[in-house]
Design a protein around this motif. Sequence first.
Motif, PDB file in Angstrom:
ATOM      1  N   VAL A 169       0.843  -1.191   0.000  1.00  0.00           N
ATOM      2  CA  VAL A 169       0.000   0.000   0.000  1.00  0.00           C
ATOM      3  C   VAL A 169       0.881   1.245   0.000  1.00  0.00           C
ATOM      4  O   VAL A 169       1.769   1.386   0.849  1.00  0.00           O
ATOM      5  CB  VAL A 169      -0.928   0.021   1.230  1.00  0.00           C
ATOM      6  CG1 VAL A 169      -1.706   1.325   1.287  1.00  0.00           C
ATOM      7  CG2 VAL A 169      -1.888  -1.161   1.185  1.00  0.00           C
ATOM      8  N   LEU A 170       0.648   2.150  -0.934  1.00  0.00           N
ATOM      9  CA  LEU A 170       1.416   3.393  -1.021  1.00  0.00           C
ATOM     10  C   LEU A 170       0.466   4.575  -0.811  1.00  0.00           C
ATOM     11  O   LEU A 170      -0.492   4.759  -1.558  1.00  0.00           O
ATOM     12  CB  LEU A 170       2.096   3.517  -2.384  1.00  0.00           C
ATOM     13  CG  LEU A 170       2.878   4.814  -2.631  1.00  0.00           C
ATOM     14  CD1 LEU A 170       3.997   4.981  -1.607  1.00  0.00           C
ATOM     15  CD2 LEU A 170       3.433   4.847  -4.052  1.00  0.00           C
ATOM     16  N   ILE A 171       0.738   5.345   0.229  1.00  0.00           N
ATOM     17  CA  ILE A 171      -0.078   6.516   0.551  1.00  0.00           C
ATOM     18  C   ILE A 171       0.754   7.768   0.321  1.00  0.00           C
ATOM     19  O   ILE A 171       1.839   7.901   0.888  1.00  0.00           O
ATOM     20  CB  ILE A 171      -0.566   6.477   2.013  1.00  0.00           C
ATOM     21  CG1 ILE A 171      -1.372   5.190   2.257  1.00  0.00           C
ATOM     22  CG2 ILE A 171      -1.411   7.702   2.332  1.00  0.00           C
ATOM     23  CD1 ILE A 171      -1.770   4.992   3.711  1.00  0.00           C
ATOM     24  N   ALA A 172       0.259   8.667  -0.508  1.00  0.00           N
ATOM     25  CA  ALA A 172       0.977   9.907  -0.807  1.00  0.00           C
ATOM     26  C   ALA A 172       0.494  11.006   0.125  1.00  0.00           C
ATOM     27  O   ALA A 172      -0.699  11.287   0.208  1.00  0.00           O
ATOM     28  CB  ALA A 172       0.732  10.316  -2.255  1.00  0.00           C
ATOM     29  N   SER A 173       1.422  11.624   0.855  1.00  0.00           N
ATOM     30  CA  SER A 173       1.089  12.750   1.725  1.00  0.00           C
ATOM     31  C   SER A 173       1.376  14.036   0.957  1.00  0.00           C
ATOM     32  O   SER A 173       2.519  14.310   0.585  1.00  0.00           O
ATOM     33  CB  SER A 173       1.924  12.706   3.010  1.00  0.00           C
ATOM     34  OG  SER A 173       1.504  13.707   3.916  1.00  0.00           O
ATOM     35  N   ILE A 174       0.340  14.819   0.692  1.00  0.00           N
ATOM     36  CA  ILE A 174       0.483  15.985  -0.188  1.00  0.00           C
ATOM     37  C   ILE A 174      -0.102  17.237   0.446  1.00  0.00           C
ATOM     38  O   ILE A 174      -0.928  17.172   1.356  1.00  0.00           O
ATOM     39  CB  ILE A 174      -0.204  15.735  -1.555  1.00  0.00           C
ATOM     40  CG1 ILE A 174      -1.709  15.481  -1.352  1.00  0.00           C
ATOM     41  CG2 ILE A 174       0.444  14.560  -2.270  1.00  0.00           C
ATOM     42  CD1 ILE A 174      -2.485  15.337  -2.650  1.00  0.00           C
ATOM     43  N   MET A 175       0.336  18.393  -0.051  1.00  0.00           N
ATOM     44  CA  MET A 175      -0.265  19.661   0.366  1.00  0.00           C
ATOM     45  C   MET A 175      -0.120  20.675  -0.760  1.00  0.00           C
ATOM     46  O   MET A 175       0.748  20.556  -1.624  1.00  0.00           O
ATOM     47  CB  MET A 175       0.358  20.185   1.649  1.00  0.00           C
ATOM     48  CG  MET A 175       1.828  20.500   1.608  1.00  0.00           C
ATOM     49  SD  MET A 175       2.409  21.086   3.208  1.00  0.00           S
ATOM     50  CE  MET A 175       4.164  21.210   2.909  1.00  0.00           C
ATOM     51  N   GLU A 176      -0.988  21.661  -0.745  1.00  0.00           N
ATOM     52  CA  GLU A 176      -1.031  22.664  -1.799  1.00  0.00           C
ATOM     53  C   GLU A 176      -1.558  23.959  -1.206  1.00  0.00           C
ATOM     54  O   GLU A 176      -2.075  23.987  -0.088  1.00  0.00           O
ATOM     55  CB  GLU A 176      -1.931  22.156  -2.934  1.00  0.00           C
ATOM     56  CG  GLU A 176      -2.061  23.063  -4.147  1.00  0.00           C
ATOM     57  CD  GLU A 176      -0.733  23.476  -4.739  1.00  0.00           C
ATOM     58  OE1 GLU A 176      -0.269  24.583  -4.373  1.00  0.00           O
ATOM     59  OE2 GLU A 176      -0.171  22.725  -5.553  1.00  0.00           O
ATOM     60  N   GLU A 177      -1.421  25.041  -1.935  1.00  0.00           N
ATOM     61  CA  GLU A 177      -1.929  26.333  -1.468  1.00  0.00           C
ATOM     62  C   GLU A 177      -3.452  26.370  -1.554  1.00  0.00           C
ATOM     63  O   GLU A 177      -4.095  25.460  -2.087  1.00  0.00           O
ATOM     64  CB  GLU A 177      -1.318  27.465  -2.303  1.00  0.00           C
ATOM     65  CG  GLU A 177       0.176  27.611  -2.106  1.00  0.00           C
ATOM     66  CD  GLU A 177       0.730  28.868  -2.756  1.00  0.00           C
ATOM     67  OE1 GLU A 177      -0.058  29.799  -3.008  1.00  0.00           O
ATOM     68  OE2 GLU A 177       1.938  28.916  -3.004  1.00  0.00           O
ATOM     69  N   TYR A 178      -4.023  27.437  -1.028  1.00  0.00           N
ATOM     70  CA  TYR A 178      -5.480  27.586  -1.005  1.00  0.00           C
ATOM     71  C   TYR A 178      -5.971  27.948  -2.406  1.00  0.00           C
ATOM     72  O   TYR A 178      -6.169  29.110  -2.740  1.00  0.00           O
ATOM     73  CB  TYR A 178      -5.861  28.672   0.007  1.00  0.00           C
ATOM     74  CG  TYR A 178      -7.340  28.928   0.111  1.00  0.00           C
ATOM     75  CD1 TYR A 178      -8.176  28.014   0.750  1.00  0.00           C
ATOM     76  CD2 TYR A 178      -7.902  30.083  -0.416  1.00  0.00           C
ATOM     77  CE1 TYR A 178      -9.536  28.250   0.853  1.00  0.00           C
ATOM     78  CE2 TYR A 178      -9.259  30.335  -0.313  1.00  0.00           C
ATOM     79  CZ  TYR A 178     -10.065  29.413   0.312  1.00  0.00           C
ATOM     80  OH  TYR A 178     -11.414  29.652   0.416  1.00  0.00           O
ATOM     81  N   ASN A 179      -6.141  26.900  -3.229  1.00  0.00           N
ATOM     82  CA  ASN A 179      -6.535  27.105  -4.616  1.00  0.00           C
ATOM     83  C   ASN A 179      -7.170  25.810  -5.121  1.00  0.00           C
ATOM     84  O   ASN A 179      -6.516  24.775  -5.200  1.00  0.00           O
ATOM     85  CB  ASN A 179      -5.310  27.470  -5.464  1.00  0.00           C
ATOM     86  CG  ASN A 179      -5.654  27.736  -6.911  1.00  0.00           C
ATOM     87  OD1 ASN A 179      -6.104  26.851  -7.626  1.00  0.00           O
ATOM     88  ND2 ASN A 179      -5.410  28.968  -7.344  1.00  0.00           N
ATOM     89  N   LYS A 180      -8.448  25.867  -5.447  1.00  0.00           N
ATOM     90  CA  LYS A 180      -9.179  24.668  -5.850  1.00  0.00           C
ATOM     91  C   LYS A 180      -8.560  23.997  -7.070  1.00  0.00           C
ATOM     92  O   LYS A 180      -8.344  22.782  -7.074  1.00  0.00           O
ATOM     93  CB  LYS A 180     -10.638  25.012  -6.129  1.00  0.00           C
ATOM     94  CG  LYS A 180     -11.466  23.823  -6.574  1.00  0.00           C
ATOM     95  CD  LYS A 180     -12.919  24.206  -6.816  1.00  0.00           C
ATOM     96  CE  LYS A 180     -13.741  22.999  -7.269  1.00  0.00           C
ATOM     97  NZ  LYS A 180     -15.158  23.347  -7.490  1.00  0.00           N
TER      98      LYS A 180
END
Length: 287
Positions: free
Chosen positions: A16-27
């Motif tokens: 199982v591979l889980i990607a931890s991601i984040m981005e700016e406040y932009n849909k």
Amino acid sequence: MLNEFKQLKEEYPDRVLIASIMEEYNKDAWQELIERVEATGVDALEINFSCPHGMPERKMGAAVGQDCMLLEEVCGWINEKATVPVWAKMTPNITDISQPARVALKSGCEGVSAINTIMSVMGIDLNTLRPEPCVEGYSTPGGYSARAVHPIALGKVMQIAKMMKTEFGNTDCSLSGIGGVETGGDAAEFILLGANTVQVCTGVMMHGYGLVNKLCAELKDFMRKHNFSSIEDFRGVSLQYFTTHTDLVKRQQQAIRQRKAVRKGLQSDKEWTGDGFVKESESMVSN
């Protein structure tokens, strides 16, 4: 990073591979990121609503994790696009961590992860009067991790687990515990508090990947000691022993009354004996 995700799935297709991601406040940016990450074959996404480094200044990371209205909105964007399970990673830099966890679960996330690092200032150099660590003499508050945050992480996970048990019952919602895990005992504590899974980051950075084998072996030793055959046999078992300060006082008072009621003290000075003096004295102590 996308290439690394793809490579991992090709080399270990049964894992199982889980990607931890984040981005700016932009849909649009969020949905594009999700599409690109999912294309690598990952099995799930962990959305980082808790990073204290830089992202809060851009209305993301811990800024969203501390604002339930923003969190609900962004979770909506993500779950509108995602086709794999989604976990929301919670920030500990908040009074009641169960509130954003509740919002994330109600907004479509399958589960939550807790905790991310704790905002801190590591110290001040008393010679230069500059904060440490620093870049050209300047610094900014950062995230504190590893063993020092373990007790705090346990407390936050306990709060979330109790909320999930009360409000979400036997649904498929899950909880991942994070914070200062270096031994099988550390992992067992999170599971006893209701975590389905446990994550390790700083421990591996400090001790190498071999730590995982050691951790798993110690966790199995713990399970054998208590005759547990699966994680579910002991997951959440310790939650029942948490109560309120008021109740603790009542329990203590009741216990003292019960001990006094069964105490067998000497009825008169004639009952003292030379050989049994110590035990006879102990029998007269109320607590």
